[in-house]
Design an enzyme around this catalytic site. Structure first.
Site, PDB file in Angstrom:
ATOM      1  N   ASP A 125      15.669   0.844   7.406  1.00 30.30           N
ATOM      2  CA  ASP A 125      15.983   0.904   6.071  1.00 30.30           C
ATOM      3  C   ASP A 125      16.751   2.176   5.701  1.00 30.30           C
ATOM      4  O   ASP A 125      15.916   3.051   5.497  1.00 30.30           O
ATOM      5  CB  ASP A 125      14.417   0.569   5.037  1.00 30.30           C
ATOM      6  CG  ASP A 125      14.782   0.673   3.714  1.00 30.30           C
ATOM      7  OD1 ASP A 125      15.822   0.196   3.163  1.00 30.30           O
ATOM      8  OD2 ASP A 125      14.036   1.185   3.134  1.00 30.30           O
TER       9      ASP A 125
ATOM     10  N   ASN B  84      19.065   6.638  -0.078  1.00 35.14           N
ATOM     11  CA  ASN B  84      19.672   7.845  -0.178  1.00 35.14           C
ATOM     12  C   ASN B  84      18.778   9.059  -0.088  1.00 35.14           C
ATOM     13  O   ASN B  84      19.316  10.092   0.286  1.00 35.14           O
ATOM     14  CB  ASN B  84      20.110   7.718  -1.669  1.00 35.14           C
ATOM     15  CG  ASN B  84      21.358   6.803  -2.004  1.00 35.14           C
ATOM     16  OD1 ASN B  84      22.410   6.977  -1.429  1.00 35.14           O
ATOM     17  ND2 ASN B  84      20.917   5.663  -2.571  1.00 35.14           N
ATOM     18  N   THR B  85      17.524   8.857  -0.111  1.00 37.07           N
ATOM     19  CA  THR B  85      16.760  10.002   0.117  1.00 37.07           C
ATOM     20  C   THR B  85      15.853   9.915   1.514  1.00 37.07           C
ATOM     21  O   THR B  85      15.870  10.946   2.398  1.00 37.07           O
ATOM     22  CB  THR B  85      15.449  10.046  -0.926  1.00 37.07           C
ATOM     23  OG1 THR B  85      16.132   9.895  -2.348  1.00 37.07           O
ATOM     24  CG2 THR B  85      14.683  11.215  -0.736  1.00 37.07           C
TER      25      THR B  85
ATOM     26  N   ASP C 276      10.162  -1.895  -6.514  1.00 38.71           N
ATOM     27  CA  ASP C 276      10.650  -0.987  -5.685  1.00 38.71           C
ATOM     28  C   ASP C 276      10.747   0.527  -5.696  1.00 38.71           C
ATOM     29  O   ASP C 276      11.842   0.483  -6.556  1.00 38.71           O
ATOM     30  CB  ASP C 276      11.779  -1.629  -4.466  1.00 38.71           C
ATOM     31  CG  ASP C 276      11.819  -0.710  -3.483  1.00 38.71           C
ATOM     32  OD1 ASP C 276      11.432   0.361  -3.178  1.00 38.71           O
ATOM     33  OD2 ASP C 276      12.529  -1.157  -2.242  1.00 38.71           O
TER      34      ASP C 276
ATOM     35  N   GLY D 278      22.637  -4.672  -3.113  1.00 37.87           N
ATOM     36  CA  GLY D 278      22.531  -3.809  -2.228  1.00 37.87           C
ATOM     37  C   GLY D 278      21.754  -4.088  -1.271  1.00 37.87           C
ATOM     38  O   GLY D 278      20.698  -5.347  -1.278  1.00 37.87           O
ATOM     39  N   ALA D 279      21.920  -3.652  -0.127  1.00 37.48           N
ATOM     40  CA  ALA D 279      21.121  -4.035   1.321  1.00 37.48           C
ATOM     41  C   ALA D 279      19.573  -4.058   0.986  1.00 37.48           C
ATOM     42  O   ALA D 279      18.916  -4.773   1.580  1.00 37.48           O
ATOM     43  CB  ALA D 279      21.350  -3.307   2.534  1.00 37.48           C
ATOM     44  N   ASP D 280      19.027  -2.972   0.391  1.00 37.39           N
ATOM     45  CA  ASP D 280      17.892  -2.610   0.125  1.00 37.39           C
ATOM     46  C   ASP D 280      17.259  -3.816  -0.721  1.00 37.39           C
ATOM     47  O   ASP D 280      16.184  -4.557  -0.673  1.00 37.39           O
ATOM     48  CB  ASP D 280      17.542  -1.605  -0.451  1.00 37.39           C
ATOM     49  CG  ASP D 280      18.417  -1.261  -1.758  1.00 37.39           C
ATOM     50  OD1 ASP D 280      19.462  -1.777  -2.070  1.00 37.39           O
ATOM     51  OD2 ASP D 280      17.891  -0.156  -2.419  1.00 37.39           O
ATOM     52  N   LEU D 281      18.055  -4.214  -1.797  1.00 41.30           N
ATOM     53  CA  LEU D 281      17.388  -5.632  -2.773  1.00 41.30           C
ATOM     54  C   LEU D 281      17.262  -6.638  -1.803  1.00 41.30           C
ATOM     55  O   LEU D 281      16.313  -7.518  -2.146  1.00 41.30           O
ATOM     56  CB  LEU D 281      18.464  -5.571  -3.796  1.00 41.30           C
ATOM     57  CG  LEU D 281      18.756  -4.263  -4.653  1.00 41.30           C
ATOM     58  CD1 LEU D 281      19.771  -4.729  -5.769  1.00 41.30           C
ATOM     59  CD2 LEU D 281      17.218  -3.564  -5.203  1.00 41.30           C
TER      60      LEU D 281
END
Length: 246
Positions: free
Chosen positions: A6, A9-10, A122, A102-105
């Site tokens: 996963d 950005n951080t 999240d 977004g892929a994270d969503l």
């Protein structure tokens, strides 16, 4: 074993799975300037004693996605499953432009195992509210995360500087550091409470709330809501997506 990436950005959040459960996880700082070989050297100590048979990637940082694909091909002779248009996710996306999501969503939503109405909160670089029901994403809210709030104060004010992310003992601060910490921690908790109330008014149905993300442990005790925390939700979603495509 399956490696699950996963990419935020951080942080780069990595899970190791046997194909049914997440066995272990670790995090490292996302660095767009590192080469694939440098990333592999950082990852190698965590996977030296396992045989990697599959890789799944959900990323919002294209440069790092490229590095991970090169690692998969060079060191494991594998083609990874990447969350992108055309990938089977098991999630129906009801948005104006599903390709923008977004892929994270998507991975968060894919981690929900039931059809029950669920609000995923999240907490990471951005604070994201994802409303899911019947394997369908019905809407999202995105707000600046705590880290961004602190950096904004540091970068746009002369006398306020970046501070450690932690909750002060009191809401009303008596020094600059505790004042900023109160604003970002208790301010974010209050924003979450208010946003949940507005979402309830809009959807007009009861829903469960799942808190996840890198800052969820810190925030959970300060949010005055009935909720559960699942720090591995995004990795569970990545695993589900991997299995659908393999």
């Amino acid at each position: 074993m399956i490696l699950l990436f996963d990419v935020g950005n951080t942080n780069l959040y990595i899970g190791i799975s046997d194909g049914s459960t997440i066995l272990s996880t670790f995090r490292m700082v996302t660095d767009v300037n590192q080469t694939p070989d440098e990333y592999y050297i950082r990852i190698k100590p965590f996977i030296e004693n396992i045989k990697v048979t599959g890789i799944a990637i959900g990323s919002v940082v294209p440069q790092v996605t490229i590095s991970l694909v090169k690692i998969a091909e060079k060191y494991f002779n594998l083609q990874p499953v990447i969350i992108q248009p055309g990938t089977k996710t098991g999630v129906l996306i009801k948005t104006d432009n599903p390709r923008e999501v977004g892929a994270d969503l998507i991975a968060d939503a894919a981690g929900i195992e039931t059809n029950d109405p669920t609000l995923i909160i999240d907490l990471g670089t951005a604070n994201k509210f994802i409303y899911v029901k019947n394997k369908t994403m019905h809407g999202v809210v995105i707000a600046p995360g705590i880290g961004i709030q602190i950096k904004s104060l540091d970068g746009n004010t002369a006398l306020l500087h970046e501070v450690e992310i932690k909750a002060p003992n009191k809401v009303l601060g008596t020094n600059t550091i505790s004042c900023i910490q109160s604003g970002v921690i208790y301010g974010t908790a209050t924003m979450i409470e208010g946003m949940v109330e507005r979402i309830r008014e809009e959807v007009k149905e009861p829903f469960r709330i799942i808190l996840t993300g890198g800052l969820s442990r810190l925030l959970k005790e300060h949010i005055r809501l009935d909720l559960e925390r699942d720090s591995r939700l995004v990795l569970k979603g990545l695993l589900n997506i991997y299995l659908k495509n393999k």
